[in-house]
Design an enzyme around this catalytic site. Structure first.
Site, PDB file in Angstrom:
ATOM      1  CB  SER A 276      25.174  -0.101  26.518  1.00 18.26           C
ATOM      2  OG  SER A 276      25.876  -1.007  25.607  1.00 18.26           O
ATOM      3  CG  ASP A 277      29.387  -1.385  31.655  1.00 19.17           C
ATOM      4  OD1 ASP A 277      30.124  -1.899  31.045  1.00 19.17           O
ATOM      5  OD2 ASP A 277      29.376  -1.224  32.816  1.00 19.17           O
ATOM      6  CD1 TRP A 278      33.292  -4.327  27.021  1.00 18.22           C
ATOM      7  CD2 TRP A 278      32.381  -2.362  27.178  1.00 18.22           C
ATOM      8  NE1 TRP A 278      34.046  -3.469  26.214  1.00 18.22           N
ATOM      9  CE2 TRP A 278      33.511  -2.077  26.343  1.00 18.22           C
ATOM     10  CE3 TRP A 278      31.511  -1.112  27.315  1.00 18.22           C
ATOM     11  CZ2 TRP A 278      34.056  -0.915  25.704  1.00 18.22           C
ATOM     12  CZ3 TRP A 278      32.002  -0.071  26.779  1.00 18.22           C
ATOM     13  CH2 TRP A 278      33.172   0.376  26.011  1.00 18.22           C
ATOM     14  N   GLY A 279      27.944  -5.081  27.156  1.00 16.21           N
ATOM     15  CA  GLY A 279      26.794  -6.008  27.093  1.00 16.21           C
ATOM     16  C   GLY A 279      25.570  -5.329  27.716  1.00 16.21           C
ATOM     17  CB  ALA A 280      24.695  -2.508  29.552  1.00 17.94           C
TER      18      ALA A 280
END
Ligand code: BGC
Length: 729
Positions: A276-280
């Site tokens: 995932s993207d960072w925190g996604a």
């Protein structure tokens, strides 16, 4: 005379009839060995080990007691870290951003690396080999800094002209973006590093990126944003995909079964893992079941919550094993397990040489009236350099792609940076002086600098000079769209004042994308150098004095006015506070341009941009003739290119295709191109093989690419050359 004007007279077109055969690209070759090794390792891993690999921390974490940021144990100061399994020889995953060079958000000691030009410059070169060479240097430097996973590979389509991250992305065109990105990723992976492609998918604006839901019909998605990924992934065998922050059709991209399971892993047969993207990441079972394999940054879901979901039979053991197998497979396939990175000093010279080539090939000469350029060296010219801190530095783009240059930020920020570990807003400058490079190239010239803060002073200096070179800058950064395309801080007025005092004014644009150029009529020459990187000044000096003949072509459209764009600014930007969109409420985006992204919109609406996609002048002129189109399994377009001017130079011959009218496509799509060098007077026969995808549409009913029946027209030459006669060409 410019190549553009000549081409306007001789642009060739030809017709091509097709029978509706299916299009489509090749799929990644199955690799037996890494799969078998991954499988064997998975079988020996405990659930705890598996879940650990499926989660990634950042280089910093908040200490629960002190609430201060502290380094995450085990990281090498990169952007992401997952502990490996030493007893099985599985290495830690040490991830680092590296789109424009190896980054240093973690502020490692000795963490500076080559500052390459923005990806837009690479795209403007249209040069596949150069894209590979950039990947090679990035791969080497990633390895030499001790990292094994590279997080570059940003290939979102430039759909939103004011997008804060456009400088990290490639272009408005999915085929150009996909093909160049594939080469870039191959270059990285050939250095035995896992490469990543991101942000999957349709993260085309920063405004509300965490809360926006993009509504887009399947055909549009497939033929625009997803096509860049399809080509980039299939032609590179990339090891990892990063899913985007936003939602797509009502589902977060990081838990979209359609995007991850159906398209990416099912149809495209992507063999690697999805992080995932960072925190996604927003869930445990739904995300895992949809195809997400790894949760990145402050993991909340892929630990205990996933264990819970397993016990409650919301996820299967087989799917957890599949996620881990995918991560391991990419590690084995890349070579990082058998040949782990050994930290050593990076090869700065090799990096700088590629950085300079990108700046030289990617600089676009937008305008050159009365052959103002090239300047004549040794003529005792009086040159005044104005603005943009050009006496000492070049600008870079902000955010997670920010590279630390030697010596750090070369221009002291106006405001002190806010507290916290990462500050994306403060412009960061690389110590590299255009003024010094100009002086070094022409020691006999009298080169003077004025800051441009005082218009009268700048105008007066220009009036007394033979030539004025104004450096106009526009900062862009991750997390913040620009809210328009005008140059900030009164720079339009500065350019007007200087040009009024001396029409022999050259404007050098350091920007992260298209900008408005209301003064273009009144200046002599305009060069787009994007963010030109640490060797930008040398490249620019060589172009200014004609050692290098400019050959870059615009990968984005420069509109004549904001109201010509599908939106004057990013969707919902007006509901932000100067672009700050962290606290925004969720919203749905509908992109009215549909298939007509970027130049296709201008073409479809008959709007004349200030400078169109594919435009770029040369100091010589090229002529095309004898266009032939051979259809077969792959369509081949061939033609003669002749250097009819007085200088050697490189050309990028562009091939556009107009679909049969019933196909419902925008007027023209870029179908291929050839970059070639020609001595003055030389001719070459060029053959461009057209990717079947460039002649296909996505058939929603049949769920496949299809070449529509009917007559296609093939055009060779820049878009505007045949701007008004495309219907009867
Ligand atoms: C960006 C990613 C980047 C990640 C790690 C995120 O904010 O969207 O592109 O790779 O941070 O730095």
């Amino acid at each position: 005379m410019t190549s553009e004007r000549i081409l306007a007279g001789v642009c060739a077109s030809a017709a091509l009839a097709t029978a509706g055969a299916g299009g489509g690209g090749s799929t990644a070759a199955p690799a037996g060995d890494p799969d078998a090794r991954a499988m064997a390792a998975v079988q020996q891993m405990t659930l705890a080990e598996k879940l650990q690999l499926m989660q990634g921390e950042a280089h910093l974490r908040i200490d629960p007691e002190t609430k201060e940021y502290v380094p995450t144990p085990g990281t090498k100061g990169g952007d992401g870290y997952s502990p490996g399994v030493p007893r099985l020889g599985v290495p830690d995953l040490q991830m680092i951003g590296a789109g424009l060079g190896v980054t240093n958000l973690g502020k490692r000691k000795n963490g500076s690396a080559t500052v390459f030009p923005s990806t837009l410059a690479l795209a403007a070169s249209f040069d596949r080999e150069l894209a590979y060479d950039l990947g090679r240097e990035i791969g080497r430097q990633t390895r030499d800094q001790g990292f094994n996973v590279s997080l570059g590979g940003a290939v979102n389509l430039i759909r939103e002209a004011s997008g804060g991250r456009n400088f990290e992305y490639m272009s408005e065109d999915p085929i150009l973006s996909g093909k160049l990105m594939a080469q870039n990723l191959r270059g990285i992976q050939d250095q035995k590093i896992v490469a990543t492609i991101k942000h999957f998918a349709i993260n085309d604006q920063e405004t509300g990126r965490m809360v926006m839901n993009v509504r887009m019909d399947e055909r549009t998605m497939r033929e625009t944003d997803l096509l860049a990924f399809e080509i980039g992934i299939k032609e590179s065998g990339v090891g990892a995909v990063m899913s985007a922050y936003n939602g797509v059709n009502g589902v977060y991209a990081s838990e979209s079964p359609y995007l991850l399971n159906t398209v990416l892993k099912g149809e495209w047969k992507f063999a690697g893992w999805v992080m995932s993207d960072w925190g996604a990441t927003h869930s445990a079972a739904p995300a895992l079941n949809a195809g997400l394999d790894q949760e990145m940054f402050k993991p909340k879901y892929f630990g205990e919550a996933l264990e819970h979901a397993l016990a409650w039979e919301q996820v299967s053991q087989a799917r957890i094993d599949d996620a881990v197998r995918r991560i391991l497979r990419s590690l084995y396939a890349s070579g990082v397990v058998d040949d782990p990175p050994q930290p050593k000093p990076i090869d700065r010279e090799a990096g700088a040489a590629v950085a300079q080539r990108i700046a030289e090939e990617g600089t676009v000469l937008l305008k050159n009236d009365g052959a103002l350029l090239p300047l004549k060296a040794g003529a005792a010219l009086k040159i005044v350099v104005v603005g943009g801190h050009a006496d000492r530095a070049v600008l870079t783009g902000g955010g997670s792609a920010q590279v630390e240059s030697i010596g750090g930020n070369a221009v002291a920020p106006k405001k002190p940076p806010p507290p916290g570990p990462i500050d994306f807003r403060t412009p960061v400058w690389t110590a590299a002086s255009p003024m010094a490079a100009i002086q070094a190239r022409d020691p006999g010239a009298e080169v003077r600098f004025v800051s441009g803060e005082d218009l009268a002073e700048a105008a007066q200096a220009a009036a007394h000079a033979d030539v004025a070179i104004v450096f106009a800058v526009q900062h862009r950064t991750e997390g913040l769209d620009t809210g328009g395309l005008s140059l900030p801080d009164g720079q339009d007025e500065l350019i007007e004042a200087v040009a009024h005092a001396n029409p022999k004014t050259v404007v050098v644009l350091e920007s992260g994308g298209a900008v408005l150029t209301p003064w273009a009529e009144r200046v002599g020459a305009v060069l787009a150098v994007w963010y030109p990187g640490e060797r930008g000044p040398q490249a620019l000096a060589r172009i200014l004095f004609g050692d290098v003949n400019p050959s870059g072509k615009l990968p984005v459209t420069f509109p004549a006015k904001l109201s010509d764009l599908p939106r004057p600014h990013a969707f919902n930007y007006e509901h932000t506070k100067e672009g700050e969109s962290d606290d925004m409420k969720p919203f749905t985006v509908t992109y009215v341009e549909g298939l007509a992204v970027g130049y296709k919109w201008f073409d479809a609406k008959g709007l004349k941009p200030a400078f169109e996609f594919g435009h770029g002048l040369s100091y010589t002129r090229f002529e095309y003739r004898d266009l032939k189109v051979a259809s077969g399994e792959r369509v081949k377009v061939s033609f003669h290119v002749h250097n009819a001017g007085g200088r050697d130079g490189d050309d990028v011959a562009q091939v556009y295709v107009a679909f049969p009218p019933d196909a419902g496509e925008p007027p023209r799509r870029l179908a291929g191109w050839s970059r070639l060098s020609l001595h003055t007077g030389e001719s070459k026969r060029v053959e461009v093989e057209i990717d079947p995808l460039a002649l296909s549409i996505w058939d929603v009913k049949a769920q496949r690419w299809r070449k529509p029946l009917g007559v296609f027209q093939i055009f060779v030459g820049p878009l505007r050359a045949d701007f008004h006669n495309d219907k009867d060409g």
